[in-house]
Design a protein around this motif. Structure first.
Motif, short mmCIF file in Angstrom:
data_model
loop_
_atom_site.label_atom_id
_atom_site.label_comp_id
_atom_site.label_asym_id
_atom_site.label_seq_id
_atom_site.Cartn_x
_atom_site.Cartn_y
_atom_site.Cartn_z
N ALA A 157 0.83 -1.21 0.00
CA ALA A 157 0.00 0.00 0.00
C ALA A 157 0.87 1.26 0.00
O ALA A 157 0.55 2.26 -0.67
N LYS A 158 2.00 1.19 0.72
CA LYS A 158 2.89 2.34 0.74
C LYS A 158 3.50 2.59 -0.65
O LYS A 158 3.55 3.71 -1.14
N ARG A 159 3.96 1.50 -1.24
CA ARG A 159 4.58 1.64 -2.57
C ARG A 159 3.55 2.14 -3.60
O ARG A 159 3.86 2.94 -4.48
N SER A 160 2.33 1.69 -3.50
CA SER A 160 1.28 2.14 -4.40
C SER A 160 0.99 3.61 -4.20
O SER A 160 0.76 4.37 -5.17
N ALA A 161 1.01 4.07 -2.94
CA ALA A 161 0.78 5.49 -2.65
C ALA A 161 1.92 6.33 -3.21
O ALA A 161 1.70 7.44 -3.74
N GLU A 162 3.16 5.83 -3.10
CA GLU A 162 4.30 6.55 -3.67
C GLU A 162 4.17 6.68 -5.18
O GLU A 162 4.45 7.75 -5.75
N ALA A 163 3.74 5.61 -5.85
CA ALA A 163 3.54 5.67 -7.30
C ALA A 163 2.42 6.65 -7.65
O ALA A 163 2.51 7.37 -8.66
N GLY A 164 1.39 6.70 -6.79
CA GLY A 164 0.30 7.64 -7.04
C GLY A 164 0.78 9.08 -6.97
O GLY A 164 0.35 9.94 -7.75
N VAL A 165 1.67 9.35 -6.00
CA VAL A 165 2.22 10.70 -5.89
C VAL A 165 3.03 11.07 -7.14
O VAL A 165 2.90 12.17 -7.68
N LYS A 166 3.86 10.14 -7.63
CA LYS A 166 4.66 10.41 -8.83
C LYS A 166 3.77 10.63 -10.05
O LYS A 166 4.02 11.53 -10.88
N ALA A 167 2.70 9.83 -10.17
CA ALA A 167 1.78 10.00 -11.30
C ALA A 167 1.08 11.35 -11.23
O ALA A 167 0.87 12.02 -12.26
N ALA A 168 0.70 11.76 -10.02
CA ALA A 168 0.03 13.05 -9.88
C ALA A 168 0.97 14.20 -10.24
O ALA A 168 0.57 15.18 -10.87
N LYS A 169 2.24 14.09 -9.83
CA LYS A 169 3.21 15.11 -10.20
C LYS A 169 3.43 15.16 -11.72
O LYS A 169 3.55 16.24 -12.30
N ALA A 170 3.48 13.99 -12.36
CA ALA A 170 3.63 13.97 -13.81
C ALA A 170 2.41 14.58 -14.49
O ALA A 170 2.54 15.28 -15.51
N ALA A 171 1.22 14.34 -13.93
CA ALA A 171 0.00 14.92 -14.50
C ALA A 171 0.03 16.44 -14.38
O ALA A 171 -0.41 17.17 -15.30
N ILE A 172 0.55 16.91 -13.25
CA ILE A 172 0.67 18.37 -13.08
C ILE A 172 1.63 18.95 -14.13
O ILE A 172 1.36 19.99 -14.74
N LYS A 173 2.74 18.26 -14.34
CA LYS A 173 3.71 18.73 -15.33
C LYS A 173 3.11 18.75 -16.73
O LYS A 173 3.29 19.71 -17.50
N SER A 174 2.38 17.68 -17.08
CA SER A 174 1.75 17.60 -18.40
C SER A 174 0.71 18.69 -18.58
O SER A 174 0.63 19.34 -19.64
N ALA A 175 -0.11 18.91 -17.52
CA ALA A 175 -1.12 19.96 -17.61
C ALA A 175 -0.48 21.33 -17.73
O ALA A 175 -0.96 22.22 -18.46
N GLY A 176 0.68 21.52 -17.04
CA GLY A 176 1.39 22.79 -17.14
C GLY A 176 1.96 23.01 -18.54
O GLY A 176 1.93 24.13 -19.06
N ILE A 177 2.48 21.94 -19.17
CA ILE A 177 2.99 22.07 -20.53
C ILE A 177 1.88 22.44 -21.50
O ILE A 177 2.03 23.33 -22.35
N SER A 178 0.73 21.77 -21.37
CA SER A 178 -0.41 22.09 -22.25
C SER A 178 -0.88 23.51 -22.05
O SER A 178 -1.21 24.22 -23.01
#
Length: 427
Positions: A157-178
């Motif tokens: 569950a911890k590792r899954s939460a860490e991956a969720g945080v990284k995915a959310a940060k990548a989504a923020i970066k992608s939304a910022g680029i757009s």
């Protein structure tokens, strides 16, 4: 009969005077005959225009057709979809790299960025809970208070939460680029042309529509093609010592359709090492300065290149050379007669021919007057240095101006004299 001494003296004086008169008449007749003979000789020696030639090192200039091209060219396209709200530049102006050009409706991309940030906050909360659970389970599993399976589930569950945080940060970066791409900027500095879209146009990321085009025009490229056969002959002549290779870079001039030559020289950048199989041509590219933005991309020009030099060559006006199986010229020899010479013509240089063989230093090549000399049957001619028509016309235009100035001086002189005389009388 005996004459009186005074009469004898008078007769002697008359005889002496008569002898002197006859002698003077004889000398006058001889002088007149000599002048007549000289006039006839001069009449039979018509004037011919000549140029005295001397050896020099002459550049062999090659003239080829070419077309100007901008050194860099960028087509502005949309990278995200949406409605164009504003055009932020003036058509035909100079823009710099990074300067905003168009603004696309960014409300959707702003909302996507906010949603990505919210997802990041949720993922970070999940990660915090997973870390807290894992911290509680660690001592319990060591004391066998919980099963190992439950502990492993907490780790996962911890590792899954860490991956969720990284995915959310990548989504923020992608939304910022757009969101940033909703404001279209200039990829390079240069002059921008006509805008192909206006406010209210719907564009998409996969659209092939070119919004505008930016071109860098200083320097300019000029692309030309030359026959591979000519290049090989030129290189062989340099290898054989008939021509001299140009030291340093090859200078390039361009000539417009009206015949005028551009004021700045360029330089040859490269020659393609391969030959086009279908045309037998080799592509060459030169760079031309364009500080004042006079040259325009796509313009057709003639390119003048000095690809080699020929030593000990003679430059002769074209009208002095008779072209045929054997090229010939007429020269005035030491005896004053016209003598034909067989010459070797290497290349044309403006209104002149470059001759590499057949002439000697100081030869007087006949340019004008051969027809008159041939019609009169003269065996001898009088050489006179020939003046090109352009210089003759310039001198003819200058003569009336000089005459007008002289006439003005003559008209002014009497007035000045009258003024001086009046001043003297007043004194």
């Amino acid at each position: 009969m005996t004459l009186h001494p005074s009469k004898v003296l008078r007769l002697a004086a008359v005889a002496a005077a008569t002898a002197l008169a006859l002698s003077a008449c004889g000398k006058g007749s001889d002088a007149a005959a000599q002048q007549q003979a000289a006039g006839q000789q001069q009449e039979h020696a018509p004037e011919v225009g000549v140029v005295t030639v001397y050896p020099q090192t002459v550049a062999l200039t090659t003239e080829l057709p070419g077309r100007l091209e901008s050194v860099r060219k960028a087509e502005v396209r949309a990278q995200v979809g949406g409605i164009i709200e504003k055009r932020l530049f003036q058509e035909g102006s100079y823009v710099r790299a990074g300067q905003p050009l168009y603004q696309i409706d960014s409300s959707t991309y702003q909302a996507e960025l906010e949603s990505a940030r919210a997802n990041l906050a949720s993922a970070e909360a999940s990660l915090a809970k997973a870390n807290a659970d894992l911290s509680r389970y660690k001592p319990l599993v060591d004391a066998d208070a919980i099963s190992r399976l439950e502990y492993d589930a907490a780790v996962t569950a911890k590792r899954s939460a860490e991956a969720g945080v990284k995915a959310a940060k990548a989504a923020i970066k992608s939304a910022g680029i757009s969101l940033n791409r909703s404001r279209i900027t200039a990829p390079i500095s240069g002059f921008i042309g006509q805008s192909n879209v206006s406010e209210g146009t719907l564009v998409s990321a996969g659209d092939t529509t070119v919004l505008a085009t930016i071109q860098q025009t200083n320097p300019m490229y000029v692309n030309v093609t030359q026959s591979a056969t000519d290049i090989m002959k030129l290189r062989q002549a340099v290898a054989d010592g008939k021509l001299q290779a140009v030291n340093g870079g090859i200078a390039v001039d361009i000539k417009f359709e009206d015949g005028t030559v551009y004021g700045q020289k360029g330089r040859l950048l490269f020659a393609d090492p391969s030959v086009n199989e279908s045309t037998g041509q080799v592509t060459l590219r030169a760079a031309i300065p364009n500080d004042d933005n006079v040259l325009l991309p796509g313009l057709y020009v003639r390119v003048l290149m000095n690809q080699a030099d020929v030593a000990n060559a003679y430059v002769v006006p074209q009208q002095a050379v008779t072209r045929g199986d054997k090229d010939t010229v007429l020269i005035v020899n030491a005896q004053g007669g016209m003598e034909p010479r067989v010459v070797t013509v290497a290349q044309q240089q403006g209104s002149n021919w470059i001759i590499t063989d057949g002439l000697q230093e100081g030869d007087k090549v006949i340019v004008d007057g051969t027809m008159i000399a041939g019609m009169t049957g003269a065996k001898k001619v009088t050489p006179k240095e020939w003046t090109p028509p352009s210089e003759t016309a310039a001198a003819a235009q200058q003569a009336p101006a000089d005459e007008a100035a002289s006439a003005a001086d003559v008209q002014t002189a009497p007035a000045s004299a009258a003024a001086s005389e009046a001043a003297s009388e007043q004194k």
